[in-house]
Write a protein that holds these residues in place. Structure first.
Motif, PDB file in Angstrom:
ATOM      1  N   GLU A  93       0.832  -1.198   0.000  1.00 38.48           N
ATOM      2  CA  GLU A  93       0.000   0.000   0.000  1.00 38.48           C
ATOM      3  C   GLU A  93       0.872   1.256   0.000  1.00 38.48           C
ATOM      4  O   GLU A  93       0.554   2.257  -0.637  1.00 38.48           O
ATOM      5  CB  GLU A  93      -0.879   0.034   1.269  1.00 38.48           C
ATOM      6  CG  GLU A  93      -1.909  -1.055   1.353  1.00 38.48           C
ATOM      7  CD  GLU A  93      -3.106  -0.800   0.448  1.00 38.48           C
ATOM      8  OE1 GLU A  93      -3.440   0.390   0.245  1.00 38.48           O
ATOM      9  OE2 GLU A  93      -3.666  -1.780  -0.074  1.00 38.48           O
ATOM     10  N   THR A  94       1.977   1.181   0.759  1.00 36.02           N
ATOM     11  CA  THR A  94       2.796   2.377   0.988  1.00 36.02           C
ATOM     12  C   THR A  94       3.650   2.739  -0.224  1.00 36.02           C
ATOM     13  O   THR A  94       3.834   3.919  -0.524  1.00 36.02           O
ATOM     14  CB  THR A  94       3.734   2.138   2.199  1.00 36.02           C
ATOM     15  OG1 THR A  94       2.994   1.476   3.203  1.00 36.02           O
ATOM     16  CG2 THR A  94       4.263   3.454   2.743  1.00 36.02           C
TER      17      THR A  94
ATOM     18  N   THR B 252      -1.194   6.824  -7.941  1.00 36.71           N
ATOM     19  CA  THR B 252      -2.130   6.320  -6.925  1.00 36.71           C
ATOM     20  C   THR B 252      -3.075   5.267  -7.507  1.00 36.71           C
ATOM     21  O   THR B 252      -3.398   4.293  -6.830  1.00 36.71           O
ATOM     22  CB  THR B 252      -2.963   7.468  -6.310  1.00 36.71           C
ATOM     23  OG1 THR B 252      -3.606   8.161  -7.376  1.00 36.71           O
ATOM     24  CG2 THR B 252      -2.119   8.435  -5.525  1.00 36.71           C
ATOM     25  N   VAL B 253      -3.515   5.445  -8.764  1.00 35.58           N
ATOM     26  CA  VAL B 253      -4.479   4.469  -9.294  1.00 35.58           C
ATOM     27  C   VAL B 253      -3.831   3.182  -9.796  1.00 35.58           C
ATOM     28  O   VAL B 253      -4.507   2.172  -9.971  1.00 35.58           O
ATOM     29  CB  VAL B 253      -5.360   5.061 -10.425  1.00 35.58           C
ATOM     30  CG1 VAL B 253      -6.311   6.104  -9.870  1.00 35.58           C
ATOM     31  CG2 VAL B 253      -4.514   5.614 -11.536  1.00 35.58           C
TER      32      VAL B 253
ATOM     33  N   THR C 265       4.145   8.523  -5.224  1.00 33.86           N
ATOM     34  CA  THR C 265       3.428   9.784  -5.434  1.00 33.86           C
ATOM     35  C   THR C 265       4.204  10.949  -4.803  1.00 33.86           C
ATOM     36  O   THR C 265       4.339  12.035  -5.394  1.00 33.86           O
ATOM     37  CB  THR C 265       2.025   9.697  -4.805  1.00 33.86           C
ATOM     38  OG1 THR C 265       1.425   8.458  -5.194  1.00 33.86           O
ATOM     39  CG2 THR C 265       1.153  10.858  -5.258  1.00 33.86           C
TER      40      THR C 265
ATOM     41  N   PRO D 263       3.341   2.753  -3.508  1.00 36.20           N
ATOM     42  CA  PRO D 263       2.820   3.729  -4.479  1.00 36.20           C
ATOM     43  C   PRO D 263       2.682   5.133  -3.875  1.00 36.20           C
ATOM     44  O   PRO D 263       2.916   6.128  -4.571  1.00 36.20           O
ATOM     45  CB  PRO D 263       1.444   3.172  -4.845  1.00 36.20           C
ATOM     46  CG  PRO D 263       1.483   1.751  -4.464  1.00 36.20           C
ATOM     47  CD  PRO D 263       2.397   1.649  -3.296  1.00 36.20           C
ATOM     48  N   SER D 264       2.340   5.217  -2.593  1.00 31.53           N
ATOM     49  CA  SER D 264       2.220   6.538  -1.962  1.00 31.53           C
ATOM     50  C   SER D 264       3.585   7.213  -1.926  1.00 31.53           C
ATOM     51  O   SER D 264       3.706   8.420  -2.168  1.00 31.53           O
ATOM     52  CB  SER D 264       1.689   6.409  -0.541  1.00 31.53           C
ATOM     53  OG  SER D 264       0.566   5.581  -0.525  1.00 31.53           O
TER      54      SER D 264
ATOM     55  N   ALA E  67       0.939  12.315 -10.830  1.00 33.91           N
ATOM     56  CA  ALA E  67       0.728  11.983  -9.410  1.00 33.91           C
ATOM     57  C   ALA E  67      -0.499  11.093  -9.260  1.00 33.91           C
ATOM     58  O   ALA E  67      -0.487  10.097  -8.527  1.00 33.91           O
ATOM     59  CB  ALA E  67       0.564  13.263  -8.592  1.00 33.91           C
ATOM     60  N   PHE E  68      -1.569  11.395  -9.995  1.00 32.74           N
ATOM     61  CA  PHE E  68      -2.792  10.615  -9.922  1.00 32.74           C
ATOM     62  C   PHE E  68      -2.567   9.206 -10.468  1.00 32.74           C
ATOM     63  O   PHE E  68      -3.039   8.218  -9.905  1.00 32.74           O
ATOM     64  CB  PHE E  68      -3.885  11.336 -10.718  1.00 32.74           C
ATOM     65  CG  PHE E  68      -5.242  10.745 -10.500  1.00 32.74           C
ATOM     66  CD1 PHE E  68      -5.940  10.980  -9.321  1.00 32.74           C
ATOM     67  CD2 PHE E  68      -5.835   9.943 -11.458  1.00 32.74           C
ATOM     68  CE1 PHE E  68      -7.186  10.422  -9.112  1.00 32.74           C
ATOM     69  CE2 PHE E  68      -7.079   9.373 -11.259  1.00 32.74           C
ATOM     70  CZ  PHE E  68      -7.759   9.622 -10.080  1.00 32.74           C
TER      71      PHE E  68
ATOM     72  N   ALA F 279      -1.538   1.390  -8.184  1.00 30.41           N
ATOM     73  CA  ALA F 279      -1.119   0.477  -7.112  1.00 30.41           C
ATOM     74  C   ALA F 279      -1.970  -0.785  -7.054  1.00 30.41           C
ATOM     75  O   ALA F 279      -1.453  -1.893  -6.949  1.00 30.41           O
ATOM     76  CB  ALA F 279      -1.158   1.196  -5.779  1.00 30.41           C
TER      77      ALA F 279
END
Ligand SMILES: Nc1ncnc2c1ncn2[C@@H]1O[C@H](COP(=O)(O)OP(=O)(O)OP(=O)(O)O)[C@@H](O)[C@H]1O
Ligand SMILES: [Mg+2]
Length: 624
Positions: A262-263, A298-299, A269, A265-266, A294-295, A301
């Protein structure tokens, strides 16, 4: 797991997937098209969101008002993309589901079909539990990775598309992508590799737990009467505990890797925002481009996880496939011949064994196979009754199996009306001979279905006639729904003697020309047994009598036979009439007498299965 073998598993797993794709190419194409459409729309949505922010929101904030036209355009674009995404998801899910369940159904059919084709010798070597799991969980395991496969393929296309679009936007941002995406991919691979053995262990323990439960339920009688409840509970608890530990270790691994997945990809970003801010200041990119990228991070991941799902299922899939292959590639089926008897011949058949030798195949190939029968020669003349007598383990059931061609001799021949049984067609063999096995098998179905077995030409009248011959019409008529009564799993709602007579009626309903009875009436009252045999030898409806080969112990039954064949240790030791053998063969006299004594003791302690009213008045002359 060594990396060499896990690479091997991935390679073999991919080959299994390749086979799945070759079997269902069109559905797979639909699913992948849906998945690729979805992936492209994810990228497109990132750019539209970027566009909305850069071209609508930022100017609006600067001006303090929103231009209706731009807003409407953005809304329309987002709506269009969402619709296409939904179409993509629909196509992928539907295609993947169709493909997975179709493959399961196809292979279940192939495996069970194979079971029917494989000879009894093969079944002797393979446990029922294994056959069940082959047709069930192995088929499922082999095709598990099919469900996420189209998603994973679409994701790969999407990742390539994302990197290309990043390069088209800005090389510095593309480098961030090149660092993050492979890292995400690698993390997934490590995760799956760690997960695979834990999942495999859990899967194995699941099977063991249900195996123990099954055995305990099956053996409930033994468990209860022998007071084994505590031990059985402990045995179950130990395995259930192991399963719990295995599942907790699966959960623990998930707990470590899921947050990382989860982390990452953040973090990507964040890196995009830092690098992007610098590039923005340098004037290399626009706000629109920065927001889009940036978007995108997030999508992306979530879909990347699909690749991990496929990889995680590969070891299980390979294991399941290997077990299926063992069945599908097994050989040794007994080919049938071309000779067919005239179906109109009602005459009883002549069975002859000529110098038959036979041995069961050893459980493991390297062990020597021992000979169970040797030099067995005898004849059951048309319309005659021959009794097969011998101590336990002498080979009586084996002779019965050879007579109906459940197995073939190693050397020598078994003939019916002079034709080698190997040359007969399946249909001729099935309509000519019938075996009533030592252990009766009853299907969980109605009485009628158990007897007729969907064979053509067996109507209710035939069924009742067969029941009458088997002395079973009395109890069937007394059942609450007669022929429509369900008999329960393996005939649990019937007594042992009733089960035996039902299987006897099943054999008789086909009007066989040769009947092989392997201790088929041991659980019925001796008088009823003799009455059944007498009825078979001279049918009351005037039909032709069948030739009968009967494995028997009771003096009353044996005495009805025209000839007795006495076997010991797989050899025919003596033959003649019951009276002759009693006088001349000491082993024979001992056996018959010993059995009679045991029978008398048995009769004192228990009553037989209820006597049907019909037979109570029937006098059977026996040599006692
Ligand atoms: N499926 C099998 N695989 C290997 N050996 C077998 C198999 N079935 C039977 N045998 C062996 O073959 C021999 C003959 O067995 P068979 O069942 O024919 O005896 P039987 O005379 O019918 O005995 P019973 O009176 O106890 O029914 C025995 O030694 C037995 O152990
Ligand atoms: Mg037997």
């Amino acid at each position: 797991m060594a990396s060499g073998t896990s690479r091997d598993v991935v390679g073999r797993g991919l080959r299994v997937l390749g086979r799945a794709i070759r079997e269902q190419p069109r559905i797979f194409a639909v699913a992948v098209t849906g998945s690729v459409l979805f992936g492209l729309m994810v990228i497109a949505s990132a750019y539209v969101v970027g566009g909305v922010v850069g071209k609508v929101v930022v100017p609006a904030v600067a001006r303090g008002s929103v231009t209706d036209g731009a807003l409407a355009l953005a809304a329309a674009a987002l709506f269009g993309i969402s619709v296409l995404r939904v179409v993509g998801i629909f196509g992928r899910r539907l295609g993947a589901g169709y493909m997975q369940y179709r493959l399961q159904a196809t292979y279940r059919r192939r495996v069970t079909r194979r079971y029917l084709d494989l000879p009894l010798a093969w079944h002797h070597r393979n446990a029922t539990g294994t056959l069940l799991s082959n047709a069930n969980s192995d088929v499922e395991a082999a095709w598990y990775p099919i469900a996420p496969l189209p998603f994973a393929v679409g994701t790969l296309v999407m990742l390539v598309g994302a990197v290309v679009s990043l390069f088209l936007t800005d090389w510095a941002l593309a480098l961030v992508g090149l660092a993050v995406f492979p890292a995400l991919f690698a993390l997934n691979v490590v995760y799956s590799r760690r997960m695979a053995p834990r999942q495999a262990r859990a899967q194995r323990l699941r099977a063991e737990v249900s195996g123990i439960a099954h055995e305990s339920f099956d053996g409930a009688l033994v468990v209860k009467t022998m007071g084994r409840e505590a031990q059985e509970t402990a045995r179950f608890a130990a395995r259930a505990g192991d399963l719990r530990d295995a599942l907790i270790s699966v959960g623990r691994l998930r707990g470590v890797f899921d947050p990382m997945l989860e982390t990452l990809p953040s973090l990507g970003t964040l890196a995009v925002l830092v690098v992007g801010a610098i590039r923005l200041r340098q004037g290399a990119i626009t706000v629109t481009e920065l927001v889009s990228v940036a978007f995108l991070f997030t999508v992306l991941a979530f879909p990347v996880r699909a690749i991990g799902w496929v990889l995680a299922e590969l070891p299980r899939s390979v294991a399941g496939w290997d077990r299926l292959r063992r069945v599908l590639d097994a050989t040794g089926e007994m080919p049938y011949g071309e000779v067919a008897f005239d179906p109109a011949t009602p005459a009883p058949a002549t069975l002859a064994f000529h110098d038959v030798h036979f041995g069961y195949e050893p459980a493991e190939a390297h062990l020597p196979g021992t000979e169970v029968l040797g030099e067995v020669t005898f004849t059951v003349p048309a319309g005659k009754t021959v009794a097969l007598v011998g101590p336990t383990g002498a080979g009586k059931s084996t002779i019965a199996s050879l007579a109906v061609r459940l197995v073939d001799p190693r050397t020598g021949t078994v003939t019916l009306d002079g034709v080698d049984v190997r040359e007969l067609t399946a249909a001729s063999l099935a309509s000519t001979v019938a075996l009533v096995a030592q252990v009766p098998f009853v299907f969980d179905d109605t009485v009628r279905a158990n007897i007729a077995l969907d064979r053509p030409g067996i109507d209710d009248e035939e069924v009742w006639a067969a029941l009458r011959l088997a002395e079973a019409d009395g109890f069937v008529a007394a059942l609450p729904e007669g022929l429509d009564t369900m008999v329960g799993e393996r005939g649990t709602s019937l007594s042992g003697g009733q089960r035996q007579r039902l299987t006897l009626a099943r054999a008789l309903a086909g009007r066989p020309r040769l009947l092989v009875l392997d201790d088929a009436t041991s659980a019925v009252d001796p008088r009823v047994e003799a009455a059944i045999l007498a009825g078979l030898r001279a049918p009351a409806d005037g039909g032709a009598p069948a030739s009968i080969l009967v494995v028997a112990y009771r003096r009353a039954t044996i005495a009805l036979a025209d000839e007795v064949i006495y076997v010991e240790q797989g050899r025919v030791v003596a033959r003649g009439t019951h009276t002759d053998l009693l006088a001349t063969v000491p082993g024979y006299a001992d056996l018959v007498t010993a059995y009679e004594q045991a029978e008398q003791e048995r009769e004192q302690t228990r009553t037989y299965d209820e006597v049907t009213p019909l037979t109570s008045g029937l006098e059977v002359e026996v040599d006692r």
